[in-house]
Structures are given as structure tokens and as C-alpha cells.
Design a protein around this motif. Structure first.
Motif, PDB file in Angstrom:
ATOM      1  N   GLY A  93      -2.150 -21.930 -17.936  1.00  0.00           N
ATOM      2  CA  GLY A  93      -3.291 -21.617 -18.794  1.00  0.00           C
ATOM      3  C   GLY A  93      -4.462 -20.975 -18.079  1.00  0.00           C
ATOM      4  O   GLY A  93      -5.407 -20.535 -18.722  1.00  0.00           O
ATOM      5  N   LEU A  94      -4.415 -20.914 -16.766  1.00  0.00           N
ATOM      6  CA  LEU A  94      -5.504 -20.308 -16.004  1.00  0.00           C
ATOM      7  C   LEU A  94      -5.120 -18.890 -15.613  1.00  0.00           C
ATOM      8  O   LEU A  94      -3.943 -18.587 -15.432  1.00  0.00           O
ATOM      9  N   VAL A  95      -6.129 -18.024 -15.457  1.00  0.00           N
ATOM     10  CA  VAL A  95      -5.882 -16.647 -15.032  1.00  0.00           C
ATOM     11  C   VAL A  95      -6.901 -16.250 -13.972  1.00  0.00           C
ATOM     12  O   VAL A  95      -7.941 -16.883 -13.813  1.00  0.00           O
ATOM     13  N   GLY A  96      -6.584 -15.185 -13.279  1.00  0.00           N
ATOM     14  CA  GLY A  96      -7.509 -14.594 -12.319  1.00  0.00           C
ATOM     15  C   GLY A  96      -7.950 -15.542 -11.224  1.00  0.00           C
ATOM     16  O   GLY A  96      -7.172 -16.321 -10.688  1.00  0.00           O
ATOM     17  N   GLU A  97      -9.241 -15.471 -10.896  1.00  0.00           N
ATOM     18  CA  GLU A  97      -9.801 -16.256  -9.798  1.00  0.00           C
ATOM     19  C   GLU A  97      -9.720 -17.762 -10.066  1.00  0.00           C
ATOM     20  O   GLU A  97      -9.538 -18.554  -9.134  1.00  0.00           O
ATOM     21  N   GLU A  98      -9.839 -18.173 -11.326  1.00  0.00           N
ATOM     22  CA  GLU A  98      -9.749 -19.595 -11.656  1.00  0.00           C
ATOM     23  C   GLU A  98      -8.345 -20.128 -11.343  1.00  0.00           C
ATOM     24  O   GLU A  98      -8.182 -21.203 -10.764  1.00  0.00           O
ATOM     25  N   ARG A  99      -7.340 -19.350 -11.709  1.00  0.00           N
ATOM     26  CA  ARG A  99      -5.956 -19.737 -11.411  1.00  0.00           C
ATOM     27  C   ARG A  99      -5.725 -19.774  -9.899  1.00  0.00           C
ATOM     28  O   ARG A  99      -5.152 -20.723  -9.361  1.00  0.00           O
ATOM     29  N   LEU A 100      -6.159 -18.740  -9.220  1.00  0.00           N
ATOM     30  CA  LEU A 100      -5.990 -18.656  -7.777  1.00  0.00           C
ATOM     31  C   LEU A 100      -6.651 -19.846  -7.081  1.00  0.00           C
ATOM     32  O   LEU A 100      -6.077 -20.433  -6.160  1.00  0.00           O
ATOM     33  N   ALA A 101      -7.836 -20.238  -7.527  1.00  0.00           N
ATOM     34  CA  ALA A 101      -8.534 -21.384  -6.932  1.00  0.00           C
ATOM     35  C   ALA A 101      -7.741 -22.676  -7.118  1.00  0.00           C
ATOM     36  O   ALA A 101      -7.653 -23.498  -6.193  1.00  0.00           O
ATOM     37  N   VAL A 116       4.754 -25.904   4.054  1.00  0.00           N
ATOM     38  CA  VAL A 116       4.383 -24.687   4.774  1.00  0.00           C
ATOM     39  C   VAL A 116       4.115 -23.589   3.757  1.00  0.00           C
ATOM     40  O   VAL A 116       4.916 -23.355   2.852  1.00  0.00           O
ATOM     41  N   ARG A 117       2.982 -22.935   3.906  1.00  0.00           N
ATOM     42  CA  ARG A 117       2.659 -21.787   3.054  1.00  0.00           C
ATOM     43  C   ARG A 117       3.426 -20.581   3.565  1.00  0.00           C
ATOM     44  O   ARG A 117       3.373 -20.255   4.751  1.00  0.00           O
ATOM     45  N   VAL A 118       4.127 -19.891   2.656  1.00  0.00           N
ATOM     46  CA  VAL A 118       4.894 -18.710   3.036  1.00  0.00           C
ATOM     47  C   VAL A 118       4.117 -17.445   2.690  1.00  0.00           C
ATOM     48  O   VAL A 118       3.892 -16.592   3.545  1.00  0.00           O
ATOM     49  N   ARG A 119       3.710 -17.324   1.419  1.00  0.00           N
ATOM     50  CA  ARG A 119       2.949 -16.135   1.025  1.00  0.00           C
ATOM     51  C   ARG A 119       2.335 -16.326  -0.350  1.00  0.00           C
ATOM     52  O   ARG A 119       2.808 -17.105  -1.155  1.00  0.00           O
ATOM     53  N   LEU A 120       1.299 -15.548  -0.601  1.00  0.00           N
ATOM     54  CA  LEU A 120       0.635 -15.497  -1.900  1.00  0.00           C
ATOM     55  C   LEU A 120       1.149 -14.281  -2.650  1.00  0.00           C
ATOM     56  O   LEU A 120       1.204 -13.180  -2.085  1.00  0.00           O
ATOM     57  N   LEU A 121       1.528 -14.471  -3.889  1.00  0.00           N
ATOM     58  CA  LEU A 121       1.864 -13.365  -4.782  1.00  0.00           C
ATOM     59  C   LEU A 121       0.742 -13.298  -5.814  1.00  0.00           C
ATOM     60  O   LEU A 121       0.545 -14.246  -6.575  1.00  0.00           O
ATOM     61  N   TYR A 122      -0.016 -12.188  -5.840  1.00  0.00           N
ATOM     62  CA  TYR A 122      -1.202 -12.099  -6.690  1.00  0.00           C
ATOM     63  C   TYR A 122      -1.374 -10.667  -7.164  1.00  0.00           C
ATOM     64  O   TYR A 122      -1.364  -9.738  -6.351  1.00  0.00           O
ATOM     65  N   ASP A 123      -1.523 -10.509  -8.471  1.00  0.00           N
ATOM     66  CA  ASP A 123      -1.710  -9.166  -9.013  1.00  0.00           C
ATOM     67  C   ASP A 123      -3.072  -8.996  -9.685  1.00  0.00           C
ATOM     68  O   ASP A 123      -3.261  -8.099 -10.483  1.00  0.00           O
ATOM     69  N   GLY A 124      -4.010  -9.857  -9.378  1.00  0.00           N
ATOM     70  CA  GLY A 124      -5.340  -9.784  -9.968  1.00  0.00           C
ATOM     71  C   GLY A 124      -5.508 -10.682 -11.179  1.00  0.00           C
ATOM     72  O   GLY A 124      -6.620 -11.039 -11.542  1.00  0.00           O
ATOM     73  N   ASN A 125      -4.433 -11.034 -11.828  1.00  0.00           N
ATOM     74  CA  ASN A 125      -4.499 -11.893 -13.007  1.00  0.00           C
ATOM     75  C   ASN A 125      -3.545 -13.074 -12.881  1.00  0.00           C
ATOM     76  O   ASN A 125      -3.920 -14.207 -13.097  1.00  0.00           O
ATOM     77  N   ASP A 126      -2.315 -12.788 -12.534  1.00  0.00           N
ATOM     78  CA  ASP A 126      -1.304 -13.834 -12.392  1.00  0.00           C
ATOM     79  C   ASP A 126      -1.049 -14.050 -10.902  1.00  0.00           C
ATOM     80  O   ASP A 126      -1.219 -13.130 -10.097  1.00  0.00           O
ATOM     81  N   SER A 127      -0.657 -15.262 -10.549  1.00  0.00           N
ATOM     82  CA  SER A 127      -0.441 -15.549  -9.132  1.00  0.00           C
ATOM     83  C   SER A 127       0.493 -16.740  -8.957  1.00  0.00           C
ATOM     84  O   SER A 127       0.668 -17.542  -9.863  1.00  0.00           O
ATOM     85  N   CYS A 128       1.076 -16.826  -7.764  1.00  0.00           N
ATOM     86  CA  CYS A 128       1.790 -18.026  -7.328  1.00  0.00           C
ATOM     87  C   CYS A 128       1.790 -18.026  -5.807  1.00  0.00           C
ATOM     88  O   CYS A 128       1.591 -16.983  -5.179  1.00  0.00           O
ATOM     89  N   ILE A 129       1.976 -19.205  -5.237  1.00  0.00           N
ATOM     90  CA  ILE A 129       2.060 -19.328  -3.791  1.00  0.00           C
ATOM     91  C   ILE A 129       3.456 -19.839  -3.465  1.00  0.00           C
ATOM     92  O   ILE A 129       3.867 -20.898  -3.954  1.00  0.00           O
ATOM     93  N   VAL A 130       4.171 -19.083  -2.665  1.00  0.00           N
ATOM     94  CA  VAL A 130       5.500 -19.481  -2.212  1.00  0.00           C
ATOM     95  C   VAL A 130       5.307 -20.409  -1.012  1.00  0.00           C
ATOM     96  O   VAL A 130       4.550 -20.095  -0.092  1.00  0.00           O
ATOM     97  N   MET A 131       6.005 -21.561  -1.066  1.00  0.00           N
ATOM     98  CA  MET A 131       5.875 -22.559   0.001  1.00  0.00           C
ATOM     99  C   MET A 131       7.248 -23.076   0.392  1.00  0.00           C
ATOM    100  O   MET A 131       8.249 -22.744  -0.254  1.00  0.00           O
ATOM    101  N   GLN A 132       7.280 -23.904   1.421  1.00  0.00           N
ATOM    102  CA  GLN A 132       8.494 -24.607   1.838  1.00  0.00           C
ATOM    103  C   GLN A 132       8.174 -26.086   1.974  1.00  0.00           C
ATOM    104  O   GLN A 132       7.065 -26.446   2.403  1.00  0.00           O
ATOM    105  N   ASP A 133       9.162 -26.929   1.633  1.00  0.00           N
ATOM    106  CA  ASP A 133       8.978 -28.366   1.798  1.00  0.00           C
ATOM    107  C   ASP A 133       9.241 -28.760   3.251  1.00  0.00           C
ATOM    108  O   ASP A 133       9.385 -27.894   4.124  1.00  0.00           O
ATOM    109  N   VAL A 134       9.305 -30.047   3.524  1.00  0.00           N
ATOM    110  CA  VAL A 134       9.431 -30.545   4.896  1.00  0.00           C
ATOM    111  C   VAL A 134      10.740 -30.169   5.583  1.00  0.00           C
ATOM    112  O   VAL A 134      10.847 -30.302   6.798  1.00  0.00           O
TER     113      VAL A 134
END
Length: 142
Positions: A93-101, A116-134
Motif C-alpha cells: 500500500g505504500l509508494v515512492g519514498e514512503e515505501r522505500l523508507a 545480508v542485503r544484496v541489492r535495492l530494486l527501485y524505479d521511483g515508485n515501486d521498490s523491493c530489497i533483495v536479501m539473503q537469510d543466514v
């Protein structure tokens, strides 16, 4: 024909209890109580043959809504990208900077747990952070 309403997600791993505890922290899940007749899981595991000790662990959603997670020890290590991964939905339900935060805050919470943080996928509106578990299994904070 009836449809299936419940399912379990199974992780192959080297250290089932360690990975289960990590996912409990991520999702707010809980470990089950030890089997009847045992004061702790350690007591239960000590009752098993050496090769079966620590071979598996589980955790579940305390509300009963989410799927049960099952972790099983396998001899081989992880060598390639997962074919299936979990998306941890913290930005719905969040978009943009609010979602990213919101995603960045969750990422900051998980890193001290061993993620472990792998990378941020961000297109200015939608985003996700790819991570790895232990143990290096990929998942996304979405």
C-alpha cells in the motif's frame, strides 16, 4: 473438487534450528513446544540417535494464518539461486519514498539477525530489497 487451503514451505539447510530461529524473528513466528515428555528441544534431541539430532526444525504463525515453515538438514550446500523465494510484505500500500523508507527500516532490523542485503530494486515508485537469510537463501523485502 475441493481446493487445498493450507500448505507448508520447506527449506533445505545445514542448520535447521538456526535458520528456523532467524525466520521466527523475521516473520513473528514461534517455535513449537517440545514433544510431550521433554522439558526442552535439547532434551528431545539428546534422546535421538546422533545422526538424527538437529535434523529438522519448524516454526509457525502464532495466529494460525500463515503457512508453517519446515527446515530440514541436507548434506549439500547451497550453490545456485533459489528457484522459489519468500517475499516479506512490509511495504504493501505504500509508494515512492514512503515505501522505500519502510523497506529500509525492515532491512536495518534484519541485518543484525544475520540477513545480508544484496541489492535495492527501485524505479521511483515501486521498490523491493533483495536479501539473503543466514544460510544464503534469497528473499525479498517487498
Amino acid at each position: 473438487m475441493s481446493s487445498i487451503k493450507q500448505f507448508q514451505v520447506t527449506f533445505d539447510c545445514a542448520e535447521p534450528e538456526r535458520v528456523a530461529r532467524f525466520w521466527c524473528e523475521v516473520l513473528g513466528y514461534v517455535l513449537p513446544k517440545p514433544p510431550e515428555g521433554f522439558a526442552s528441544w535439547d532434551d528431545y534431541h539428546r534422546s535421538l540417535p546422533a545422526e538424527d539430532r538437529g535434523a529438522w526444525a519448524t516454526c509457525s504463525d502464532p495466529s494460525g494464518v500463515g503457512p508453517r515453515l519446515f527446515f530440514q538438514r541436507v548434506p549439500e550446500g547451497k550453490v545456485v539461486k533459489n528457484r522459489v523465494h519468500l517475499d516479506v510484505r512490509v511495504g504493501t500500500g505504500l509508494v515512492g519514498e514512503e515505501r522505500l523508507a519502510a523497506l529500509e527500516a525492515e532491512c536495518a532490523r534484519l541485518i543484525p539477525l544475520g540477513a545480508v542485503r544484496v541489492r535495492l530494486l527501485y524505479d521511483g515508485n515501486d521498490s523491493c530489497i533483495v536479501m539473503q537469510d543466514v544460510e544464503g537463501n534469497e528473499f525479498c523485502i517487498d
